[in-house]
Design a protein around this motif. Structure first.
Motif, PDB file in Angstrom:
ATOM      1  N   ASN A  79       0.811  -1.216   0.000  1.00 26.74           N
ATOM      2  CA  ASN A  79       0.000   0.000   0.000  1.00 26.74           C
ATOM      3  C   ASN A  79       0.847   1.271   0.000  1.00 26.74           C
ATOM      4  O   ASN A  79       0.335   2.360   0.282  1.00 26.74           O
ATOM      5  N   ALA A  80       2.123   1.139  -0.313  1.00 27.58           N
ATOM      6  CA  ALA A  80       2.995   2.321  -0.336  1.00 27.58           C
ATOM      7  C   ALA A  80       2.564   3.333  -1.385  1.00 27.58           C
ATOM      8  O   ALA A  80       2.938   4.504  -1.310  1.00 27.58           O
ATOM      9  N   ARG A  81       1.764   2.892  -2.354  1.00 28.86           N
ATOM     10  CA  ARG A  81       1.299   3.820  -3.393  1.00 28.86           C
ATOM     11  C   ARG A  81       0.434   4.926  -2.828  1.00 28.86           C
ATOM     12  O   ARG A  81       0.244   5.964  -3.464  1.00 28.86           O
ATOM     13  N   PHE A  82      -0.108   4.743  -1.605  1.00 27.44           N
ATOM     14  CA  PHE A  82      -0.968   5.762  -1.023  1.00 27.44           C
ATOM     15  C   PHE A  82      -0.193   7.012  -0.616  1.00 27.44           C
ATOM     16  O   PHE A  82      -0.791   8.080  -0.472  1.00 27.44           O
ATOM     17  N   LEU A  83       1.126   6.894  -0.421  1.00 26.48           N
ATOM     18  CA  LEU A  83       1.908   8.064  -0.013  1.00 26.48           C
ATOM     19  C   LEU A  83       1.914   9.139  -1.095  1.00 26.48           C
ATOM     20  O   LEU A  83       1.555  10.294  -0.812  1.00 26.48           O
ATOM     21  N   PRO A  84       2.305   8.838  -2.347  1.00 27.22           N
ATOM     22  CA  PRO A  84       2.241   9.901  -3.364  1.00 27.22           C
ATOM     23  C   PRO A  84       0.813  10.362  -3.636  1.00 27.22           C
ATOM     24  O   PRO A  84       0.605  11.528  -4.004  1.00 27.22           O
ATOM     25  N   MET A  85      -0.161   9.480  -3.470  1.00 25.37           N
ATOM     26  CA  MET A  85      -1.545   9.904  -3.646  1.00 25.37           C
ATOM     27  C   MET A  85      -1.924  10.937  -2.588  1.00 25.37           C
ATOM     28  O   MET A  85      -2.586  11.946  -2.887  1.00 25.37           O
ATOM     29  N   ALA A  86      -1.498  10.708  -1.338  1.00 22.84           N
ATOM     30  CA  ALA A  86      -1.782  11.667  -0.271  1.00 22.84           C
ATOM     31  C   ALA A  86      -1.098  12.999  -0.526  1.00 22.84           C
ATOM     32  O   ALA A  86      -1.677  14.069  -0.292  1.00 22.84           O
ATOM     33  N   VAL A  87       0.130  12.946  -1.010  1.00 24.06           N
ATOM     34  CA  VAL A  87       0.862  14.178  -1.313  1.00 24.06           C
ATOM     35  C   VAL A  87       0.148  14.961  -2.412  1.00 24.06           C
ATOM     36  O   VAL A  87       0.056  16.201  -2.362  1.00 24.06           O
ATOM     37  N   ALA A  88      -0.386  14.253  -3.405  1.00 18.92           N
ATOM     38  CA  ALA A  88      -1.043  14.927  -4.528  1.00 18.92           C
ATOM     39  C   ALA A  88      -2.346  15.598  -4.113  1.00 18.92           C
ATOM     40  O   ALA A  88      -2.664  16.700  -4.574  1.00 18.92           O
ATOM     41  N   ILE A  89      -3.112  14.951  -3.222  1.00 19.64           N
ATOM     42  CA  ILE A  89      -4.431  15.494  -2.897  1.00 19.64           C
ATOM     43  C   ILE A  89      -4.400  16.459  -1.717  1.00 19.64           C
ATOM     44  O   ILE A  89      -5.323  17.253  -1.531  1.00 19.64           O
ATOM     45  N   ALA A  90      -3.327  16.431  -0.924  1.00 18.35           N
ATOM     46  CA  ALA A  90      -3.266  17.256   0.286  1.00 18.35           C
ATOM     47  C   ALA A  90      -3.522  18.740   0.024  1.00 18.35           C
ATOM     48  O   ALA A  90      -4.280  19.372   0.776  1.00 18.35           O
ATOM     49  N   PRO A  91      -2.930  19.357  -1.021  1.00 20.75           N
ATOM     50  CA  PRO A  91      -3.179  20.795  -1.222  1.00 20.75           C
ATOM     51  C   PRO A  91      -4.634  21.141  -1.509  1.00 20.75           C
ATOM     52  O   PRO A  91      -5.038  22.293  -1.346  1.00 20.75           O
ATOM     53  N   LEU A  92      -5.426  20.149  -1.925  1.00 23.76           N
ATOM     54  CA  LEU A  92      -6.831  20.410  -2.235  1.00 23.76           C
ATOM     55  C   LEU A  92      -7.730  20.318  -1.013  1.00 23.76           C
ATOM     56  O   LEU A  92      -8.919  20.623  -1.104  1.00 23.76           O
ATOM     57  N   LEU A  93      -7.171  19.908   0.133  1.00 26.35           N
ATOM     58  CA  LEU A  93      -7.990  19.628   1.312  1.00 26.35           C
ATOM     59  C   LEU A  93      -7.973  20.744   2.347  1.00 26.35           C
ATOM     60  O   LEU A  93      -8.495  20.569   3.450  1.00 26.35           O
ATOM     61  N   GLY A  94      -7.376  21.875   2.025  1.00 22.32           N
ATOM     62  CA  GLY A  94      -7.418  23.003   2.944  1.00 22.32           C
ATOM     63  C   GLY A  94      -6.236  23.057   3.886  1.00 22.32           C
ATOM     64  O   GLY A  94      -5.164  22.522   3.612  1.00 22.32           O
TER      65      GLY A  94
END
Length: 225
Positions: A79-94
């Motif tokens: 599930n390490a793929r979730f790390l870059p996914m989190a980095v990508a979506i973080a700026p959109l979450l406030g």
């Protein structure tokens, strides 16, 4: 606005995303039952890991009588793929102090929906919308895992194998719909080219390493262009 955005996110999750994801977790619940593991084990695995690649690795190790620590490491790697996914979506979450609430629910279905919808929402509504969508998806995963475990005797092995691919196929269709957006086309092509690497390596590290190679190629291609 927050409550309305959360309800809107939950409503959108309970459509096609729930059907695709529910089919996959239904198959997982049945596979856990076939391996002789309990319903409680299935629910804890789904609720805590919440990523099918990691769950399947954990199931494989647990069914074979493997130790807990190697199984946990293997599931984390898958599930390490979730790390870059989190980095990508973080700026959109406030704001950083609030968006931590979303991190436990970063998975393929909420992430893909969030990347498409969040940029169209006003900033105060983004985190509530994502949490509404993600929590609804998480509950669907738990319920369908339980349903699959209970219905295991009535689900042929071929059907379970097909259901496991329902959510990845849905995700691929979402990506294909966005193929003309900047950067998406090269990423899709790089992912296809890296797929044999994941198959060849196998195990817990095949998928993240193939993703790293494919993502790096897509990034370098974008920089060159």
């Amino acid at each position: 606005m927050s409550a309305g955005a959360a309800r809107q996110g939950a409503a959108q999750a309970l459509g096609a995303p729930a059907l695709a994801m529910g089919a996959t977790f239904l198959a997982f619940g049945a596979a856990v039952a076939e391996a002789g593991l309990s319903l409680g084990w299935a629910l804890i695995c789904t609720g805590a890991v919440y990523g099918m690649a990691g769950q399947l690795v954990l199931l494989q190790v647990a069914a074979g009588g493997g130790a807990a620590l190697p199984a946990t490491i293997a599931a984390t790697a898958a599930n390490a793929r979730f790390l870059p996914m989190a980095v990508a979506i973080a700026p959109l979450l406030g704001r950083a102090g609030r968006r931590w609430w979303a991190l436990p629910f970063i998975a393929i279905t909420p992430w893909a929906a969030g990347m498409r919808v969040l940029p169209t929402l006003p900033e105060p509504a983004r985190l509530p919308w994502f949490l509404g969508f993600a929590l609804a998806s998480w509950y669907v995963a738990l319920l369908t895992t339980a349903a699959g475990h209970l219905a295991a005797p009535h689900l042929p092995a071929e059907l379970r194998a097909a259901l496991l691919f329902a959510n990845p196929l849905y995700f691929c269709l979402l990506l294909a719909a966005d193929a003309r957006r900047p950067g998406v086309g090269p990423a899709l092509l790089a992912g296809v080219l890296a797929a044999p690497l994941a198959y060849g390596l196998g195990g817990a590290w095949g998928l993240p390493l193939a993703g790293l190679v494919g993502g790096t190629l897509a990034f370098l291609w974008g920089r060159w262009r």
